[in-house]
Design a protein around this motif. Structure first.
Motif, PDB file in Angstrom:
ATOM      1  N   THR A  48     -10.849 -61.029 -25.696  1.00  0.00           N
ATOM      2  CA  THR A  48     -10.217 -61.918 -24.721  1.00  0.00           C
ATOM      3  C   THR A  48      -8.854 -61.346 -24.357  1.00  0.00           C
ATOM      4  O   THR A  48      -8.123 -60.891 -25.238  1.00  0.00           O
ATOM      5  CB  THR A  48     -10.011 -63.323 -25.319  1.00  0.00           C
ATOM      6  N   ALA A  49      -8.509 -61.384 -23.084  1.00  0.00           N
ATOM      7  CA  ALA A  49      -7.170 -60.957 -22.671  1.00  0.00           C
ATOM      8  C   ALA A  49      -6.334 -62.186 -22.364  1.00  0.00           C
ATOM      9  O   ALA A  49      -6.834 -63.168 -21.801  1.00  0.00           O
ATOM     10  CB  ALA A  49      -7.254 -60.053 -21.447  1.00  0.00           C
ATOM     11  N   LEU A  82      -7.962 -55.158 -15.931  1.00  0.00           N
ATOM     12  CA  LEU A  82      -8.476 -55.595 -17.237  1.00  0.00           C
ATOM     13  C   LEU A  82      -9.998 -55.697 -17.216  1.00  0.00           C
ATOM     14  O   LEU A  82     -10.674 -55.249 -18.139  1.00  0.00           O
ATOM     15  CB  LEU A  82      -7.857 -56.943 -17.628  1.00  0.00           C
ATOM     16  N   PHE A  83     -10.536 -56.273 -16.152  1.00  0.00           N
ATOM     17  CA  PHE A  83     -11.997 -56.450 -16.086  1.00  0.00           C
ATOM     18  C   PHE A  83     -12.736 -55.125 -15.875  1.00  0.00           C
ATOM     19  O   PHE A  83     -13.961 -55.080 -15.961  1.00  0.00           O
ATOM     20  CB  PHE A  83     -12.386 -57.472 -15.015  1.00  0.00           C
ATOM     21  N   CYS A  84     -12.002 -54.038 -15.595  1.00  0.00           N
ATOM     22  CA  CYS A  84     -12.615 -52.704 -15.546  1.00  0.00           C
ATOM     23  C   CYS A  84     -13.277 -52.356 -16.862  1.00  0.00           C
ATOM     24  O   CYS A  84     -14.205 -51.552 -16.909  1.00  0.00           O
ATOM     25  CB  CYS A  84     -11.545 -51.631 -15.355  1.00  0.00           C
ATOM     26  N   ILE A 128      -7.314 -65.232 -20.039  1.00  0.00           N
ATOM     27  CA  ILE A 128      -6.569 -66.491 -20.036  1.00  0.00           C
ATOM     28  C   ILE A 128      -5.201 -66.200 -19.417  1.00  0.00           C
ATOM     29  O   ILE A 128      -4.491 -65.302 -19.884  1.00  0.00           O
ATOM     30  CB  ILE A 128      -6.404 -67.017 -21.475  1.00  0.00           C
ATOM     31  N   ILE A 129      -4.861 -66.913 -18.362  1.00  0.00           N
ATOM     32  CA  ILE A 129      -3.592 -66.652 -17.678  1.00  0.00           C
ATOM     33  C   ILE A 129      -2.650 -67.837 -17.886  1.00  0.00           C
ATOM     34  O   ILE A 129      -3.028 -68.983 -17.628  1.00  0.00           O
ATOM     35  CB  ILE A 129      -3.802 -66.436 -16.159  1.00  0.00           C
ATOM     36  N   ALA A 130      -1.440 -67.558 -18.383  1.00  0.00           N
ATOM     37  CA  ALA A 130      -0.425 -68.608 -18.534  1.00  0.00           C
ATOM     38  C   ALA A 130       0.408 -68.666 -17.266  1.00  0.00           C
ATOM     39  O   ALA A 130       1.037 -67.689 -16.869  1.00  0.00           O
ATOM     40  CB  ALA A 130       0.466 -68.312 -19.741  1.00  0.00           C
ATOM     41  N   VAL A 149      -7.605 -60.234 -29.512  1.00  0.00           N
ATOM     42  CA  VAL A 149      -6.968 -60.613 -28.255  1.00  0.00           C
ATOM     43  C   VAL A 149      -6.069 -59.467 -27.798  1.00  0.00           C
ATOM     44  O   VAL A 149      -5.428 -58.789 -28.599  1.00  0.00           O
ATOM     45  CB  VAL A 149      -6.160 -61.931 -28.390  1.00  0.00           C
ATOM     46  N   LEU A 150      -6.067 -59.289 -26.497  1.00  0.00           N
ATOM     47  CA  LEU A 150      -5.262 -58.228 -25.904  1.00  0.00           C
ATOM     48  C   LEU A 150      -4.298 -58.913 -24.932  1.00  0.00           C
ATOM     49  O   LEU A 150      -4.731 -59.685 -24.075  1.00  0.00           O
ATOM     50  CB  LEU A 150      -6.239 -57.294 -25.204  1.00  0.00           C
ATOM     51  N   VAL A 151      -3.008 -58.706 -25.119  1.00  0.00           N
ATOM     52  CA  VAL A 151      -2.007 -59.353 -24.262  1.00  0.00           C
ATOM     53  C   VAL A 151      -1.474 -58.327 -23.275  1.00  0.00           C
ATOM     54  O   VAL A 151      -1.110 -57.213 -23.665  1.00  0.00           O
ATOM     55  CB  VAL A 151      -0.850 -59.942 -25.102  1.00  0.00           C
ATOM     56  N   HIS A 152      -1.467 -58.701 -22.006  1.00  0.00           N
ATOM     57  CA  HIS A 152      -1.014 -57.754 -20.975  1.00  0.00           C
ATOM     58  C   HIS A 152      -0.145 -58.466 -19.943  1.00  0.00           C
ATOM     59  O   HIS A 152      -0.517 -59.509 -19.419  1.00  0.00           O
ATOM     60  CB  HIS A 152      -2.239 -57.120 -20.300  1.00  0.00           C
ATOM     61  N   ASP A 153       1.024 -57.884 -19.642  1.00  0.00           N
ATOM     62  CA  ASP A 153       1.938 -58.463 -18.647  1.00  0.00           C
ATOM     63  C   ASP A 153       1.285 -58.569 -17.271  1.00  0.00           C
ATOM     64  O   ASP A 153       0.685 -57.603 -16.793  1.00  0.00           O
ATOM     65  CB  ASP A 153       3.162 -57.559 -18.457  1.00  0.00           C
ATOM     66  N   ALA A 154       1.479 -59.713 -16.628  1.00  0.00           N
ATOM     67  CA  ALA A 154       0.999 -59.886 -15.252  1.00  0.00           C
ATOM     68  C   ALA A 154       1.606 -58.837 -14.321  1.00  0.00           C
ATOM     69  O   ALA A 154       1.009 -58.457 -13.322  1.00  0.00           O
ATOM     70  CB  ALA A 154       1.362 -61.284 -14.750  1.00  0.00           C
ATOM     71  N   ALA A 155       2.797 -58.387 -14.665  1.00  0.00           N
ATOM     72  CA  ALA A 155       3.550 -57.492 -13.779  1.00  0.00           C
ATOM     73  C   ALA A 155       3.263 -56.014 -14.038  1.00  0.00           C
ATOM     74  O   ALA A 155       4.028 -55.147 -13.619  1.00  0.00           O
ATOM     75  CB  ALA A 155       5.046 -57.775 -13.939  1.00  0.00           C
ATOM     76  N   ARG A 156       2.155 -55.708 -14.742  1.00  0.00           N
ATOM     77  CA  ARG A 156       1.785 -54.298 -14.960  1.00  0.00           C
ATOM     78  C   ARG A 156       0.426 -54.016 -14.324  1.00  0.00           C
ATOM     79  O   ARG A 156      -0.614 -53.988 -15.001  1.00  0.00           O
ATOM     80  CB  ARG A 156       1.719 -53.966 -16.456  1.00  0.00           C
ATOM     81  N   PRO A 157       0.411 -53.801 -12.991  1.00  0.00           N
ATOM     82  CA  PRO A 157      -0.856 -53.651 -12.265  1.00  0.00           C
ATOM     83  C   PRO A 157      -1.431 -52.238 -12.310  1.00  0.00           C
ATOM     84  O   PRO A 157      -2.528 -52.022 -11.805  1.00  0.00           O
ATOM     85  CB  PRO A 157      -0.458 -54.013 -10.828  1.00  0.00           C
ATOM     86  N   CYS A 158      -0.708 -51.277 -12.883  1.00  0.00           N
ATOM     87  CA  CYS A 158      -1.143 -49.874 -12.795  1.00  0.00           C
ATOM     88  C   CYS A 158      -1.796 -49.379 -14.078  1.00  0.00           C
ATOM     89  O   CYS A 158      -1.882 -48.171 -14.317  1.00  0.00           O
ATOM     90  CB  CYS A 158       0.038 -48.973 -12.440  1.00  0.00           C
TER      91      CYS A 158
END
Ligand code: C5P
Length: 232
Positions: free
Chosen positions: A4-5, A40-42, A50-52, A98-107
């Motif tokens: 889950t991300a 992420l879905f790649c 899950i988006i906060a 769980v994998l946490v990833h910043d919304a602001a890292r699109p690359c």
């Protein structure tokens, strides 16, 4: 392994000085948040995100991804760590990853994501993407007011890294560490800091330097350029 991300996206992005939070700014016809979720879905192991989101955010519901069945929205908190904690609360299986990833890292590139996931799955205390520091590092000292600083010293850059995201942990370990660190008032600017605070040693996985966090206005063009280079 199913992962889950959690994507903290409840910040206001004050350094961007835009009319909306930075994750809703457009690059090549899509918002930054949409690019980030696509990345992420790649990866075939990531089946749920899950988006906060801040509870007074009017932008999220307008995006097509708001009705994607693989995506869950939760209310973000005052600090990034609170937002991540809220995201973790929506995960039932404490023994999962769980994998946490910043919304602001699109690359984020698939190779990096895959390398991180493989390292974390083998680890005791999770792993994070990180980039070795390239520049000489200085610690400043305030000379006058808030802004005028001089150099106090040079910080040895050997073994110094920039912490990036994603960062991946066992759900229980991250949840317990965050709870304890927040309770104790520790300064938590990424997930690994919470585990470090509890004495764990998460692994550093060398990631690409182009996995930038869009922070200032000039980052938008750069992120657009990097996104163009991504083929998969
Ligand atoms: O402010 P900064 O760039 O460090 O934020 C990193 C990420 O954490 C961003 O994706 C931002 O939206 C998120 N965040 C959050 N809740 C907060 C503050 C930041 O989800 N209260």
């Amino acid at each position: 392994e199913k992962i889950t991300a959690v994507v903290p996206a409840a910040g206001v992005g004050s350094r961007m000085a835009a009319d909306r939070p930075k994750q809703y700014l457009q690059i090549a016809g899509k918002t930054i948040l949409e690019h980030t979720i696509d990345r992420l879905f790649c990866h075939p192991a990531i089946e749920r995100v899950i988006i906060a989101i801040s509870n007074n955010d009017p932008y999220f519901e307008a995006l097509p991804l708001a009705s994607d069945p693989r995506i869950t929205r939760v209310d973000g908190g005052a600090e990034r760590a609170d937002s991540v904690f809220a995201g973790l609360a929506a995960i039932d299986d404490e023994d999962s990853w769980v994998l946490v990833h910043d919304a602001a890292r699109p690359c984020l590139q698939l190779v990096d994501l895959d390398r991180l996931i493989n390292a974390a799955l083998q680890s005791e205390s999770g792993a994070i993407l990180a980039a070795p520091v390239r520049d000489t590092m200085k610690r400043g000292v305030v000379l006058a007011g808030d802004n005028l600083q001089g150099i106090r010293e040079t910080v040895d850059r050997e073994n110094l890294w920039h912490a990036l995201t994603p960062q991946m942990f066992k759900v229980r370990q991250l949840r317990d560490s965050l709870r304890y660190a927040l309770e104790k008032g520790a300064v938590i600017t990424d997930e690994a800091s919470a585990l470090e605070f509890c004495g764990y040693v998460p692994q550093l996985v060398k990631g690409r330097a182009d996995n930038l966090k869009v922070t200032q206005p000039e980052d938008l063009a750069l992120a657009g350029f990097y996104l163009q280079q991504i083929t998969k």
